[in-house]
Design a protein around this motif. Structure first.
Motif, mmCIF file in Angstrom:
data_model
loop_
_atom_site.group_PDB
_atom_site.id
_atom_site.type_symbol
_atom_site.label_atom_id
_atom_site.label_comp_id
_atom_site.label_asym_id
_atom_site.label_seq_id
_atom_site.Cartn_x
_atom_site.Cartn_y
_atom_site.Cartn_z
ATOM 1 N N VAL A 31 0.594 -1.343 -0.290
ATOM 2 C CA VAL A 31 0.301 0.631 -0.468
ATOM 3 C C VAL A 31 0.657 1.143 -0.219
ATOM 4 O O VAL A 31 0.306 2.420 -0.867
ATOM 5 C CB VAL A 31 -1.148 -0.089 0.959
ATOM 6 C CG1 VAL A 31 -1.654 1.247 1.380
ATOM 7 C CG2 VAL A 31 -2.103 -1.306 1.326
ATOM 8 N N PHE B 230 5.210 -6.878 -8.182
ATOM 9 C CA PHE B 230 4.754 -6.049 -8.298
ATOM 10 C C PHE B 230 4.715 -5.398 -9.896
ATOM 11 O O PHE B 230 5.333 -5.039 -10.201
ATOM 12 C CB PHE B 230 4.059 -5.825 -7.160
ATOM 13 C CG PHE B 230 3.290 -6.187 -6.241
ATOM 14 C CD1 PHE B 230 2.684 -7.160 -5.493
ATOM 15 C CD2 PHE B 230 4.154 -5.911 -5.302
ATOM 16 C CE1 PHE B 230 2.017 -7.229 -4.839
ATOM 17 C CE2 PHE B 230 3.939 -6.821 -3.856
ATOM 18 C CZ PHE B 230 2.866 -7.716 -3.796
ATOM 19 N N PHE C 91 1.914 6.461 -6.476
ATOM 20 C CA PHE C 91 2.116 7.021 -7.343
ATOM 21 C C PHE C 91 0.175 7.979 -7.242
ATOM 22 O O PHE C 91 0.810 9.122 -8.117
ATOM 23 C CB PHE C 91 1.021 5.867 -7.999
ATOM 24 C CG PHE C 91 1.946 4.565 -8.486
ATOM 25 C CD1 PHE C 91 2.998 4.758 -10.383
ATOM 26 C CD2 PHE C 91 2.133 4.008 -7.881
ATOM 27 C CE1 PHE C 91 3.825 3.718 -10.334
ATOM 28 C CE2 PHE C 91 3.368 2.482 -8.194
ATOM 29 C CZ PHE C 91 4.080 3.010 -9.773
ATOM 30 N N ARG C 92 -0.290 7.334 -6.282
ATOM 31 C CA ARG C 92 -1.456 8.817 -5.765
ATOM 32 C C ARG C 92 -1.150 10.064 -5.739
ATOM 33 O O ARG C 92 -1.425 10.818 -5.992
ATOM 34 C CB ARG C 92 -1.730 8.559 -4.811
ATOM 35 C CG ARG C 92 -3.272 9.167 -4.351
ATOM 36 C CD ARG C 92 -4.218 8.729 -3.669
ATOM 37 N NE ARG C 92 -3.771 8.558 -2.033
ATOM 38 C CZ ARG C 92 -5.043 8.412 -1.125
ATOM 39 N NH1 ARG C 92 -6.169 8.322 -1.448
ATOM 40 N NH2 ARG C 92 -3.862 8.645 0.469
ATOM 41 N N ASP C 93 0.416 10.003 -4.838
ATOM 42 C CA ASP C 93 0.288 11.382 -4.644
ATOM 43 C C ASP C 93 0.965 12.447 -5.472
ATOM 44 O O ASP C 93 1.187 13.596 -6.167
ATOM 45 C CB ASP C 93 2.216 11.035 -3.263
ATOM 46 C CG ASP C 93 1.685 10.110 -2.714
ATOM 47 O OD1 ASP C 93 0.276 10.546 -1.856
ATOM 48 O OD2 ASP C 93 2.348 10.100 -1.145
ATOM 49 N N ILE D 165 -0.401 9.903 -10.280
ATOM 50 C CA ILE D 165 -0.179 8.591 -11.679
ATOM 51 C C ILE D 165 -1.466 7.868 -11.641
ATOM 52 O O ILE D 165 -1.654 7.193 -10.896
ATOM 53 C CB ILE D 165 1.156 8.225 -11.241
ATOM 54 C CG1 ILE D 165 1.952 8.962 -12.233
ATOM 55 C CG2 ILE D 165 1.307 7.165 -12.439
ATOM 56 C CD1 ILE D 165 3.745 8.784 -11.538
ATOM 57 N N ASN D 166 -2.122 7.386 -12.809
ATOM 58 C CA ASN D 166 -3.273 6.811 -12.518
ATOM 59 C C ASN D 166 -2.420 5.604 -12.940
ATOM 60 O O ASN D 166 -2.392 4.998 -13.758
ATOM 61 C CB ASN D 166 -4.515 6.903 -13.856
ATOM 62 C CG ASN D 166 -5.209 6.789 -14.137
ATOM 63 O OD1 ASN D 166 -5.303 5.951 -13.000
ATOM 64 N ND2 ASN D 166 -5.374 6.679 -15.338
ATOM 65 N N LEU D 167 -2.847 4.343 -11.565
ATOM 66 C CA LEU D 167 -2.432 2.919 -12.373
ATOM 67 C C LEU D 167 -3.613 2.340 -13.366
ATOM 68 O O LEU D 167 -4.680 2.587 -12.923
ATOM 69 C CB LEU D 167 -2.636 2.327 -11.058
ATOM 70 C CG LEU D 167 -1.539 3.039 -10.044
ATOM 71 C CD1 LEU D 167 -1.733 1.530 -8.457
ATOM 72 C CD2 LEU D 167 -0.258 2.664 -10.386
ATOM 73 N N THR D 168 -3.181 1.494 -13.937
ATOM 74 C CA THR D 168 -4.196 0.911 -15.046
ATOM 75 C C THR D 168 -4.144 -0.690 -14.555
ATOM 76 O O THR D 168 -4.814 -1.194 -14.850
ATOM 77 C CB THR D 168 -4.202 1.241 -16.582
ATOM 78 O OG1 THR D 168 -2.572 0.744 -16.758
ATOM 79 C CG2 THR D 168 -4.354 1.993 -16.815
ATOM 80 N N SER D 169 -2.502 -1.848 -14.403
ATOM 81 C CA SER D 169 -2.615 -2.848 -13.899
ATOM 82 C C SER D 169 -2.226 -2.410 -13.050
ATOM 83 O O SER D 169 -0.478 -2.769 -12.822
ATOM 84 C CB SER D 169 -2.547 -3.507 -15.476
ATOM 85 O OG SER D 169 -2.157 -4.646 -15.053
ATOM 86 N N ILE D 170 -2.413 -3.727 -12.324
ATOM 87 C CA ILE D 170 -1.089 -5.072 -11.101
ATOM 88 C C ILE D 170 -1.265 -6.381 -11.017
ATOM 89 O O ILE D 170 -2.674 -6.520 -11.265
ATOM 90 C CB ILE D 170 -1.945 -4.162 -9.331
ATOM 91 C CG1 ILE D 170 -1.822 -2.834 -10.131
ATOM 92 C CG2 ILE D 170 -0.523 -4.583 -8.768
ATOM 93 C CD1 ILE D 170 -2.211 -2.277 -8.458
ATOM 94 N N GLN D 171 -0.577 -6.709 -11.200
ATOM 95 C CA GLN D 171 -0.667 -8.010 -11.586
ATOM 96 C C GLN D 171 0.750 -8.511 -10.337
ATOM 97 O O GLN D 171 1.521 -7.932 -10.272
ATOM 98 C CB GLN D 171 0.348 -8.771 -13.003
ATOM 99 C CG GLN D 171 -0.842 -8.565 -13.477
ATOM 100 C CD GLN D 171 -1.481 -8.890 -13.830
ATOM 101 O OE1 GLN D 171 -2.641 -9.833 -12.480
ATOM 102 N NE2 GLN D 171 -2.646 -8.579 -14.852
ATOM 103 N N LEU E 26 1.675 1.998 -2.979
ATOM 104 C CA LEU E 26 1.387 2.531 -4.474
ATOM 105 C C LEU E 26 0.604 4.015 -3.664
ATOM 106 O O LEU E 26 0.151 4.777 -5.144
ATOM 107 C CB LEU E 26 -0.589 1.554 -4.577
ATOM 108 C CG LEU E 26 -0.229 0.337 -4.639
ATOM 109 C CD1 LEU E 26 -1.669 -0.754 -4.406
ATOM 110 C CD2 LEU E 26 0.405 -0.192 -5.722
ATOM 111 N N ALA E 27 1.208 4.129 -2.847
ATOM 112 C CA ALA E 27 0.867 4.993 -2.899
ATOM 113 C C ALA E 27 1.150 6.362 -3.532
ATOM 114 O O ALA E 27 0.994 8.060 -3.401
ATOM 115 C CB ALA E 27 0.792 5.989 -1.010
#
Lengths: 325, 325
Positions: free
Chosen positions: B256, B286, B262-264, B267-273, B259-260
C-alpha cells in the motif's frame, strides 16, 4: 436441505489437489469426488452436489491460478454464493516418468553406466536422471510444470518437444500409452504407480520449497465443518486473510482511490491481480487479498468495505479464512 | 555494432503474433523470424540476433500473459536490457477447423441438412457450425482459446475431450494429422489454409471485440525505428503508458505504501499483477502499468520513481510507449 457429505476436487485421482483435499477433510469421513476441471468443482458446490470444494489457487514458483480467481470473481454471475472458507498448502515434488532405454542402448548412447549418472555427488541441477534419458523425444505435462522444472529441462532435455496436458496425471496416462517408450511425463510419484511408469528422475522441480496453495470453497451460510482443521477459528484478526473482487469506475485514478481505502483502514494488502471484467474489453476486475477478518462487527474490514462501496463500481465479498502459513 | 534487421516473434508462421509483427514492422523491410516460445523472443533480442521482438501480453477476454510479464520483470536477471517500446492490438477471430462428416452421415445424425444448421437467423451463439460436428471426439487448442469460446463449446461440443497445445497453429497441425477425421482445432483462418483443414465454424469466440495486445520489445538504447508507427512520439504524456516491476520490503503495509507513491504524484494506475519474486516462496514482484512518460526530465514519473526507491526493495524500469488504444 440435506447436502451429501461430498468434497469435490480437481481430479483425476492422484492429483496434488486430491492430496490437498484428503489433508483437509479426510478425518471428517467425507466422500471425495474428482472433477474434470476447476469450473466443475464450483458447479458441484453451487448446485449442492458437494458440500465443499478444493481448487488450486497459487503456486510458489508460477503464481496465481487465474481460472480459480476468475471463477471466484464470478464474472458471469454463475456462482453468487461461493466463498473461500480455508486454505491448504501442499509440497509439489515433480518426477520425470517414462520407460528407460534398454540397458545396452543407454550405455552405448551415454558412454557410461547409468549408475555413474546417478552419482549423488555429481554437480548439476537437483534431480539428475537415474538412467540415460537421451531416448526421450516427447514430453507431456501441465503447462505450470514446465516453468517449475526449467533448469532440469534446459540441462537434460533441451530441444525435446513439449506437449501441454490438462493435468500432470493426464501426462502420465499419455506417456503410458506410447508403446515406443520415447515419451516421458513430468508428473507426481503417485502417478507413476497408477500408470505403471518408471521414475527416470525424482524431485526435478527448480526449488525444493515448491508448494501449491489450495482454496477450500463452500456456499455462503453452508453448514460449518467444525472438525476440519483449516476451517477452525482461532488467533487474532492478523491470523486471517480475506478476499474481495472489485470493479472501479471508468475514470482516471479510480484504482488508486480504491486501494487508498485499504491504507486508510491500516489493512495490509498481500496480493492484487488484474483480470478482464467481462463487461467490455480493457475493463477490469481487481482480485484483492488482504490480512484481516470480517467476523468482528464494526472492525476495520467492515469499515473498509463500507468506504469501498462509495468509491468503486462494485465490490464482491469472497470470504475470509484462517491463514495456514 | 551491426545488428541484423530482424524481428523475432512468437511463431510458428501464421500465429496472431506473426500478424501483429507484420502490422508493426512490415513497412520497414525487416526480416521476420518465428521463435518456438516467448522466452526465445527475449533471448533473440537480448543477444542481438534480432533488433525487435513481438510477444503477446494481454487478451481482452483472458487477461495478462504471465509468461511475458515474468520475462519482463526478469526474475532471473537474464534480460537486463530489454524494455517495451510499443504496443499493437490485433483482432482474434477463432474458427473450428477439422473435417466434416460424410454428408449422408451428418444428415442422419442431425436429422436436418447442413444448410439448415447454417441459417444466419437461427438463435444461438455466434459461429453456429456450418455443418454437423457431432462426429468430433477430440478438440485441440491453446489453453487461452478454451476460455474465449466457452459459449460455443458448452452449446455444441459439451463433453468432448480437450487437449491443450502450445499454440493454435500446433492445434491445427495435430488435427490435420488425425486420419479418422474426428479431431478438430480451435485455430485461425490462416491455419486452415496452411494445414488444409475445413472451416467447420467461424468466429466462435465469445465476444466479437476479442482482441490481443502485443508488446514490441527492444534493448534499452537500441537504435530507434523512426518509421514504425507504434514507436513514434506524439501527443501529450497522457498518450503514453509506462511499466515497472517492483519488489516491496517484507513488512506489513509495504505494498500500500508503494502504491500510495503513485497517488501522491497523480499517476493513474491501469494494471497491477502479483507474481512470485523468485527469491523465496510467497515473496512477490508487482508488475505495474500506469499512464505517463519518463522522457520529460523532472516529470511526475521521474519524481515517482525517485520516491519509490525510498520505500521499495527494488524497482526495475521496463519502458514507456505510445498508447495504441
Amino acid at each position: 436441505m440435506n447436502i451429501p457429505n461430498k468434497v469435490a476436487y480437481l481430479g483425476p485421482v492422484g492429483t496434488y489437489t486430491h492430496q490437498a483435499a484428503l489433508n483437509a477433510y479426510e478425518e471428517e469421513g467425507f466422500q471425495f469426488e474428482p472433477q474434470v476441471e476447476i469450473k466443475s468443482v464450483f458447479d458441484a458446490v453451487q448446485n449442492d452436489i458437494a458440500i465443499r470444494g478444493v481448487v488450486p489457487v497459487e503456486n510458489s514458483t508460477n503464481g496465481a491460478v487465474m481460472a480459480t480467481l476468475d471463477l471466484l470473481a464470478d464474472i458471469q454471475g454463475r456462482y453468487p454464493d461461493i466463498v473461500v472458507c480455508g486454505e491448504v498448502y501442499f509440497d509439489v515434488r515433480h518426477c520425470l516418468l517414462g520407460r528407460s532405454a534398454t540397458r545396452t542402448e543407454s550405455e552405448w548412447t551415454s558412454g557410461r553406466s547409468p549408475q555413474t549418472v546417478n552419482d549423488p555427488n555429481a554437480a548439476g541441477p537437483k534431480g539428475t536422471p537415474r538412467v540415460s534419458i537421451k531416448h526421450i523425444k516427447r514430453l507431456y505435462s501441465h503447462p505450470q510444470a514446465w516453468g517449475q522444472c526449467t533448469l532440469f529441462l534446459d540441462t537434460f532435455l533441451t530441444g525435446v518437444e513439449r506437449v501441454d496436458t490438462t493435468s500432470t496425471s493426464r501426462a502420465a496416462e499419455l506417456t503410458a500409452s506410447d508403446s515406443t517408450g520415447t515419451s516421458a511425463a513430468i508428473s507426481s510419484l503417485s502417478a507413476a504407480h497408477v500408470h505403471g511408469l518408471e521414475i527416470l528422475a525424482e524431485g526435478i522441480q527448480e526449488k525444493n520449497d515448491n508448494k501449491t496453495r489450495f482454496f477450500l470453497i463452500k456456499k455462503q451460510n453452508a453448514q460449518p465443518s467444525p472438525f476440519a482443521r483449516p476451517e477452525q477459528s482461532h488467533g487474532t484478526k492478523d491470523d486471517y486473510k480475506s478476499l474481495v473482487a472489485l470493479t472501479v469506475r471508468d475514470r482516471p485514478g479510480s484504482l488508486v482511490e480504491a486501494l487508498a481505502v485499504f491504507r486508510d483502514h491500516d489493512i495490509n494488502l498481500t496480493s492484487i491481480q488484474t483480470r478482464p471484467s467481462g463487461t467490455a474489453p480493457w475493463n477490469y476486475t481487481f482480485v484483492i487479498e488482504f490480512v484481516g477478518l470480517r467476523a468482528v462487527q464494526g472492525g476495520s474490514v467492515n469499515r473498509a468495505l463500507a468506504d469501498l462501496g462509495d468509491v468503486v463500481e462494485h465490490v464482491k465479498w469472497l470470504g475470509c479464512w484462517h491463514k495456514e502459513s
